[in-house]
Design an enzyme around this catalytic site. Structure first.
Site, PDB file in Angstrom:
ATOM      1  N   GLY A  77      31.382  41.514  33.970  1.00  0.00           N
ATOM      2  CA  GLY A  77      31.181  40.315  34.788  1.00  0.00           C
ATOM      3  C   GLY A  77      30.395  40.708  36.030  1.00  0.00           C
ATOM      4  O   GLY A  77      29.648  41.688  36.016  1.00  0.00           O
TER       5      GLY A  77
ATOM      6  N   ILE B 232      31.259  42.067  38.980  1.00  0.00           N
ATOM      7  CA  ILE B 232      31.471  43.393  39.576  1.00  0.00           C
ATOM      8  C   ILE B 232      31.081  44.488  38.578  1.00  0.00           C
ATOM      9  O   ILE B 232      30.405  45.462  38.926  1.00  0.00           O
ATOM     10  CB  ILE B 232      32.934  43.544  40.058  1.00  0.00           C
ATOM     11  CG1 ILE B 232      33.221  42.508  41.166  1.00  0.00           C
ATOM     12  CG2 ILE B 232      33.201  44.959  40.563  1.00  0.00           C
ATOM     13  CD1 ILE B 232      34.685  42.407  41.580  1.00  0.00           C
TER      14      ILE B 232
ATOM     15  N   SER C 205      40.225  47.290  39.239  1.00  0.00           N
ATOM     16  CA  SER C 205      40.479  45.897  38.837  1.00  0.00           C
ATOM     17  C   SER C 205      41.925  45.518  39.193  1.00  0.00           C
ATOM     18  O   SER C 205      42.192  45.057  40.308  1.00  0.00           O
ATOM     19  CB  SER C 205      40.171  45.701  37.348  1.00  0.00           C
ATOM     20  OG  SER C 205      41.014  46.506  36.537  1.00  0.00           O
ATOM     21  N   ARG C 206      42.849  45.749  38.287  1.00  0.00           N
ATOM     22  CA  ARG C 206      44.265  45.550  38.570  1.00  0.00           C
ATOM     23  C   ARG C 206      45.051  46.658  37.887  1.00  0.00           C
ATOM     24  O   ARG C 206      44.734  47.043  36.747  1.00  0.00           O
ATOM     25  CB  ARG C 206      44.743  44.185  38.041  1.00  0.00           C
ATOM     26  CG  ARG C 206      44.288  42.998  38.858  1.00  0.00           C
ATOM     27  CD  ARG C 206      44.916  42.961  40.256  1.00  0.00           C
ATOM     28  NE  ARG C 206      44.504  41.814  41.037  1.00  0.00           N
ATOM     29  CZ  ARG C 206      43.477  41.791  41.893  1.00  0.00           C
ATOM     30  NH1 ARG C 206      42.741  42.868  42.093  1.00  0.00           N
ATOM     31  NH2 ARG C 206      43.195  40.696  42.563  1.00  0.00           N
TER      32      ARG C 206
ATOM     33  N   GLU D  47      52.182  47.647  43.101  1.00  0.00           N
ATOM     34  CA  GLU D  47      51.806  47.896  44.503  1.00  0.00           C
ATOM     35  C   GLU D  47      52.850  47.306  45.438  1.00  0.00           C
ATOM     36  O   GLU D  47      53.389  46.242  45.149  1.00  0.00           O
ATOM     37  CB  GLU D  47      50.432  47.261  44.772  1.00  0.00           C
ATOM     38  CG  GLU D  47      49.333  47.957  43.985  1.00  0.00           C
ATOM     39  CD  GLU D  47      47.974  47.295  44.144  1.00  0.00           C
ATOM     40  OE1 GLU D  47      47.820  46.409  45.006  1.00  0.00           O
ATOM     41  OE2 GLU D  47      47.070  47.662  43.375  1.00  0.00           O
TER      42      GLU D  47
ATOM     43  N   HIS E  77      44.223  50.082  47.407  1.00  0.00           N
ATOM     44  CA  HIS E  77      43.619  48.773  47.104  1.00  0.00           C
ATOM     45  C   HIS E  77      42.667  48.307  48.216  1.00  0.00           C
ATOM     46  O   HIS E  77      42.931  47.317  48.900  1.00  0.00           O
ATOM     47  CB  HIS E  77      44.710  47.729  46.844  1.00  0.00           C
ATOM     48  CG  HIS E  77      44.215  46.553  46.043  1.00  0.00           C
ATOM     49  ND1 HIS E  77      45.013  45.840  45.184  1.00  0.00           N
ATOM     50  CD2 HIS E  77      43.001  45.954  45.979  1.00  0.00           C
ATOM     51  CE1 HIS E  77      44.304  44.861  44.632  1.00  0.00           C
ATOM     52  NE2 HIS E  77      43.079  44.918  45.098  1.00  0.00           N
TER      53      HIS E  77
END
Ligand code: DGY
Length: 322
Positions: free
Chosen positions: A156, A158, A236-237, A266, A284
């Site tokens: 996408g 990023i 990302s995550r 997190e 992050h």
């Protein structure tokens, strides 16, 4: 009646000053992510909520806000912290801040790639240790990145920006994407299946949104398909990766290292990851530049203001009609 806007934590003044033109702005405390119960108490009776990506905007929070609230504007692009189906059911718009953070996040992914390739953490530790005896011919070897293959999982905005950075460093680029990306193809990138990409890439960089389909996308089987000399980069995550499987793969040497900006729970960072010399962990900070966070504040404020005026927000996520 003046509108009330609840901003869960301090954000740059660029956004706050815009919001003050639209109503009374209340800003929550800095420094700690509130629990859903705390957030529910804070959002009761407000017209808009501006929140950050780490904050759990679940059904408890949304139901507390719903009688008066028109919009939950996320200060970030990922919206996995928000229970979108519940927001939609309750008639609350959800918005995000795409585009303005693409370059900052792509820069950070590429910084992590270079950091692990050149063992920056090890070099910085030696410099700080006071034990460095001088430049030496066999000291602190990293790896070249030119000529080594960059694998982008999720091309996408990023992911594509990271791919462009890789091309600038003379890296062949392969990518996965639900549909072909003409601009990347034209620039010489090759679209592959995830399995093929994992087998071919020297650096695997993750850029998918966290959804039920991508949760645990990179597990033990996927890590086993990577080259033993390959590095995993995740901006990302955290939950896209099975963290326990990653720790095992790093410990067993079935991959060479990892650069991680995000973690499954997190702010918890597994101590095993922090202790490994071939892993760089960051808290992050993908979009954390002065310029980007300031632009994100403006975009989030624009979304709030549009919804309070009964207009369509510029960045709708759940596409409710106003
Ligand atoms: C986002 O916007 O989703 C980022 O993770 C914030 O840094």
């Amino acid at each position: 009646m003046p509108k009330t806007i609840y901003v869960t934590q301090p954000i740059p003044e660029s956004g706050l000053e815009m919001l003050r033109t639209a109503g009374e702005v209340r800003v929550g405390p800095a420094g700690r992510t509130a629990t859903p119960e705390e957030l529910a108490a804070q959002v009761r009776g407000v017209d808009a909520v501006l929140c950050f990506v780490g904050e759990p905007i679940d059904a408890t929070v949304l139901e507390a806000a719903a009688p008066t609230c028109r919009v939950v504007a996320n200060y970030g692009v990922g919206t996995d912290n928000i229970d979108i189906p519940t927001a939609t059911r309750l008639g609350i718009q959800v918005t995000n801040t795409p585009d303005v953070l693409t370059d900052a996040t792509a820069d950070l992914a590429f910084t992590l790639l270079l950091a692990v390739a050149r063992d920056l953490a090890g070099a910085a530790r030696l410099a700080a240790s006071g034990t460095w005896t001088g430049v030496a011919p066999m000291q602190l070897f990293g790896h070249d990145v030119a000529g080594r293959t960059l694998g982008i999982v999720g091309a996408g905005r990023i992911g594509a920006a990271v791919a462009r950075r890789g091309m600038g460093f003379d890296m062949p680029v392969v990518y996965t994407s639900r549909k072909g990306q003409a601009a990347l193809d034209k620039a010489g990138a090759t679209r592959l299946s995830l399995g093929e990409l994992l087998e071919r890439a020297d650096f695997v960089s993750l850029h998918v949104a966290l959804t039920p389909e991508t949760r645990g996308l990179i597990g033990a089987d996927e890590l086993a398909r990577m080259k033993r000399s390959a590095y995993l980069i995740n901006t990302s995550r955290g939950q896209v990766v099975d963290e326990a499987a990653l720790i095992r793969a790093l410990r067993d040497g079935s991959i060479a290292g990892a650069g991680l900006d995000v973690f499954a729970r997190e702010p918890h960072i597994p101590p095993e990851l922090l202790a490994m010399p071939n892993v760089v962990c960051l808290p992050h900070v993908g979009s954390a530049t002065h310029e980007t966070r300031s632009r994100m504040a403006v975009v989030a404020a624009r979304n709030v203001i549009a919804c309070l005026r009964g207009e369509a927000p510029p960045n709708p996520v759940n596409g409710l009609s106003t």
